[in-house]
Scaffold this motif. Structure first.
Motif, PDB file in Angstrom:
ATOM      1  N   GLN A   9       5.094  -0.651   0.717  1.00  0.00           N
ATOM      2  CA  GLN A   9       4.008  -0.747  -0.247  1.00  0.00           C
ATOM      3  C   GLN A   9       2.675  -1.045   0.415  1.00  0.00           C
ATOM      4  OE1 GLN A   9       5.497  -3.798  -2.834  1.00  0.00           O
ATOM      5  NE2 GLN A   9       6.604  -2.341  -4.117  1.00  0.00           N
ATOM      6  N   THR A  10       2.689  -1.374   1.680  1.00  0.00           N
ATOM      7  CA  THR A  10       1.455  -1.729   2.373  1.00  0.00           C
ATOM      8  C   THR A  10       1.155  -0.782   3.529  1.00  0.00           C
ATOM      9  OG1 THR A  10       2.660  -3.322   3.737  1.00  0.00           O
ATOM     10  CG2 THR A  10       1.587  -4.174   1.753  1.00  0.00           C
ATOM     11  N   ASP A  11       1.550   0.486   3.396  1.00  0.00           N
ATOM     12  CA  ASP A  11       1.260   1.467   4.439  1.00  0.00           C
ATOM     13  C   ASP A  11      -0.224   1.569   4.734  1.00  0.00           C
ATOM     14  OD1 ASP A  11       3.891   2.115   4.883  1.00  0.00           O
ATOM     15  OD2 ASP A  11       3.873   3.880   3.571  1.00  0.00           O
ATOM     16  N   TRP A  12      -1.050   1.341   3.721  1.00  0.00           N
ATOM     17  CA  TRP A  12      -2.494   1.402   3.916  1.00  0.00           C
ATOM     18  C   TRP A  12      -2.970   0.370   4.939  1.00  0.00           C
ATOM     19  CZ3 TRP A  12      -5.349  -2.938   3.029  1.00  0.00           C
ATOM     20  CH2 TRP A  12      -4.731  -3.935   2.277  1.00  0.00           C
ATOM     21  N   CYS A  13      -2.138  -0.612   5.227  1.00  0.00           N
ATOM     22  CA  CYS A  13      -2.527  -1.682   6.138  1.00  0.00           C
ATOM     23  C   CYS A  13      -2.833  -1.181   7.545  1.00  0.00           C
ATOM     24  CB  CYS A  13      -1.439  -2.759   6.210  1.00  0.00           C
ATOM     25  SG  CYS A  13      -1.235  -3.663   4.678  1.00  0.00           S
ATOM     26  N   ASP A  14      -2.275  -0.032   7.905  1.00  0.00           N
ATOM     27  CA  ASP A  14      -2.510   0.489   9.244  1.00  0.00           C
ATOM     28  C   ASP A  14      -3.811   1.277   9.344  1.00  0.00           C
ATOM     29  OD1 ASP A  14      -0.159  -0.628  10.249  1.00  0.00           O
ATOM     30  OD2 ASP A  14       1.017   1.080   9.549  1.00  0.00           O
ATOM     31  N   MET A  15      -4.513   1.442   8.220  1.00  0.00           N
ATOM     32  CA  MET A  15      -5.766   2.185   8.221  1.00  0.00           C
ATOM     33  C   MET A  15      -6.917   1.326   8.719  1.00  0.00           C
ATOM     34  SD  MET A  15      -5.993   4.125   4.602  1.00  0.00           S
ATOM     35  CE  MET A  15      -4.700   5.167   3.992  1.00  0.00           C
ATOM     36  N   GLN A  16      -7.902   2.000   9.291  1.00  0.00           N
ATOM     37  CA  GLN A  16      -9.174   1.363   9.587  1.00  0.00           C
ATOM     38  C   GLN A  16      -9.967   1.323   8.283  1.00  0.00           C
ATOM     39  OE1 GLN A  16     -10.242   0.190  12.664  1.00  0.00           O
ATOM     40  NE2 GLN A  16      -8.151   0.578  13.336  1.00  0.00           N
ATOM     41  N   PHE A  17     -11.000   0.475   8.212  1.00  0.00           N
ATOM     42  CA  PHE A  17     -11.789   0.359   6.982  1.00  0.00           C
ATOM     43  C   PHE A  17     -12.334   1.711   6.539  1.00  0.00           C
ATOM     44  CE2 PHE A  17     -15.896  -0.016   4.870  1.00  0.00           C
ATOM     45  CZ  PHE A  17     -15.523  -0.710   3.729  1.00  0.00           C
ATOM     46  N   HIS A  18     -12.898   2.481   7.475  1.00  0.00           N
ATOM     47  CA  HIS A  18     -13.520   3.747   7.082  1.00  0.00           C
ATOM     48  C   HIS A  18     -12.495   4.735   6.514  1.00  0.00           C
ATOM     49  CE1 HIS A  18     -12.381   4.626  11.281  1.00  0.00           C
ATOM     50  NE2 HIS A  18     -12.345   5.902  10.911  1.00  0.00           N
ATOM     51  N   GLU A  19     -11.267   4.699   7.018  1.00  0.00           N
ATOM     52  CA  GLU A  19     -10.209   5.560   6.485  1.00  0.00           C
ATOM     53  C   GLU A  19      -9.807   5.103   5.080  1.00  0.00           C
ATOM     54  OE1 GLU A  19      -7.800   6.671  10.560  1.00  0.00           O
ATOM     55  OE2 GLU A  19      -7.548   4.667   9.701  1.00  0.00           O
ATOM     56  N   HIS A  20      -9.720   3.804   4.927  1.00  0.00           N
ATOM     57  CA  HIS A  20      -9.361   3.217   3.628  1.00  0.00           C
ATOM     58  C   HIS A  20     -10.419   3.585   2.584  1.00  0.00           C
ATOM     59  CE1 HIS A  20      -7.557   0.414   0.844  1.00  0.00           C
ATOM     60  NE2 HIS A  20      -8.551  -0.443   0.912  1.00  0.00           N
ATOM     61  N   LEU A  21     -11.681   3.481   2.966  1.00  0.00           N
ATOM     62  CA  LEU A  21     -12.780   3.802   2.073  1.00  0.00           C
ATOM     63  C   LEU A  21     -12.716   5.263   1.620  1.00  0.00           C
ATOM     64  CD1 LEU A  21     -15.373   2.735   0.743  1.00  0.00           C
ATOM     65  CD2 LEU A  21     -16.593   3.451   2.804  1.00  0.00           C
ATOM     66  N   LYS A  22     -12.462   6.148   2.554  1.00  0.00           N
ATOM     67  CA  LYS A  22     -12.367   7.575   2.226  1.00  0.00           C
ATOM     68  C   LYS A  22     -11.205   7.832   1.272  1.00  0.00           C
ATOM     69  CE  LYS A  22     -12.013  12.162   4.283  1.00  0.00           C
ATOM     70  NZ  LYS A  22     -11.987  12.929   5.548  1.00  0.00           N
ATOM     71  N   THR A  23     -10.070   7.200   1.530  1.00  0.00           N
ATOM     72  CA  THR A  23      -8.892   7.358   0.679  1.00  0.00           C
ATOM     73  C   THR A  23      -9.189   6.873  -0.739  1.00  0.00           C
ATOM     74  OG1 THR A  23      -7.420   7.092   2.567  1.00  0.00           O
ATOM     75  CG2 THR A  23      -6.465   6.691   0.408  1.00  0.00           C
ATOM     76  N   LEU A  24      -9.859   5.743  -0.863  1.00  0.00           N
ATOM     77  CA  LEU A  24     -10.202   5.207  -2.176  1.00  0.00           C
ATOM     78  C   LEU A  24     -11.139   6.151  -2.929  1.00  0.00           C
ATOM     79  CD1 LEU A  24     -10.801   1.480  -1.199  1.00  0.00           C
ATOM     80  CD2 LEU A  24      -8.916   2.362  -2.588  1.00  0.00           C
ATOM     81  N   ARG A  25     -12.144   6.662  -2.233  1.00  0.00           N
ATOM     82  CA  ARG A  25     -13.103   7.573  -2.868  1.00  0.00           C
ATOM     83  C   ARG A  25     -12.402   8.833  -3.366  1.00  0.00           C
ATOM     84  NH1 ARG A  25     -15.110  12.066  -1.170  1.00  0.00           N
ATOM     85  NH2 ARG A  25     -14.720  11.673   1.038  1.00  0.00           N
ATOM     86  N   GLN A  26     -11.569   9.402  -2.498  1.00  0.00           N
ATOM     87  CA  GLN A  26     -10.864  10.627  -2.876  1.00  0.00           C
ATOM     88  C   GLN A  26      -9.916  10.380  -4.046  1.00  0.00           C
ATOM     89  OE1 GLN A  26      -9.228  11.662   0.966  1.00  0.00           O
ATOM     90  NE2 GLN A  26     -10.905  13.093   1.393  1.00  0.00           N
ATOM     91  N   ALA A  27      -9.247   9.237  -4.049  1.00  0.00           N
ATOM     92  CA  ALA A  27      -8.323   8.911  -5.132  1.00  0.00           C
ATOM     93  C   ALA A  27      -9.058   8.786  -6.464  1.00  0.00           C
ATOM     94  CB  ALA A  27      -7.571   7.621  -4.819  1.00  0.00           C
ATOM     95  N   LYS A  28     -10.293   8.364  -6.401  1.00  0.00           N
ATOM     96  CA  LYS A  28     -11.108   8.222  -7.610  1.00  0.00           C
ATOM     97  C   LYS A  28     -11.751   9.556  -8.004  1.00  0.00           C
ATOM     98  CE  LYS A  28     -14.240   4.925  -9.709  1.00  0.00           C
ATOM     99  NZ  LYS A  28     -13.442   4.258 -10.702  1.00  0.00           N
TER     100      LYS A  28
END
Length: 125
Positions: A9-28
């Motif tokens: 459930q925490t696979d996102w934990c391996d992301m860097q902030f900028h990758e996480h930000l992009k994923t969040l934007r795309q998901a929205k």
């Protein structure tokens, strides 16, 4: 809670902030321009956040966390603090037994500590 399940459930934990930000934007379902407009910054500034060449200020982090409907701690956890160890899992299992008031206080305290950490880090730059 099963440690393996938590890990999945925490696979996102391996992301860097900028990758996480992009994923969040795309998901929205937002474009970079729309995200930049929402937090009232220039598109090229936002693009810098997503490609890792720039880091947002605290005021922008607050707007981003609001845009994505999450706390600052969920948005900003540093990669080196994202790994979940067994002791921490046990502590959070204990938190599940808190009353609503205790849980609110706990969440407020943790969020305040994360904000303080990032403010201190920003001051040292």
């Amino acid at each position: 809670m099963d440690i393996e399940l938590l890990q999945k459930q925490t696979d996102w934990c391996d992301m860097q902030f900028h990758e996480h930000l992009k994923t969040l934007r795309q998901a929205k379902g937002l474009t970079q321009t729309q995200a930049a407009d929402e937090i009232e910054i220039a598109k090229n500034t936002y693009v810098g956040y997503e490609n890792g060449s720039r880091e947002p200020r605290l005021s922008e982090l607050k707007k981003l966390s609001s845009l994505f409907g999450m706390t600052l701690s969920e948005l900003c956890m540093e990669t080196d603090s994202r790994s979940v160890d067994d002791e921490l899992v046990l502590r959070f299992q204990a938190v599940r037994q808190f009353s609503a008031d205790e849980l609110t206080a706990f969440n407020t305290l943790v969020e305040a500590m994360v904000i303080r950490h990032h403010a201190n880090k920003a001051r040292s730059l």
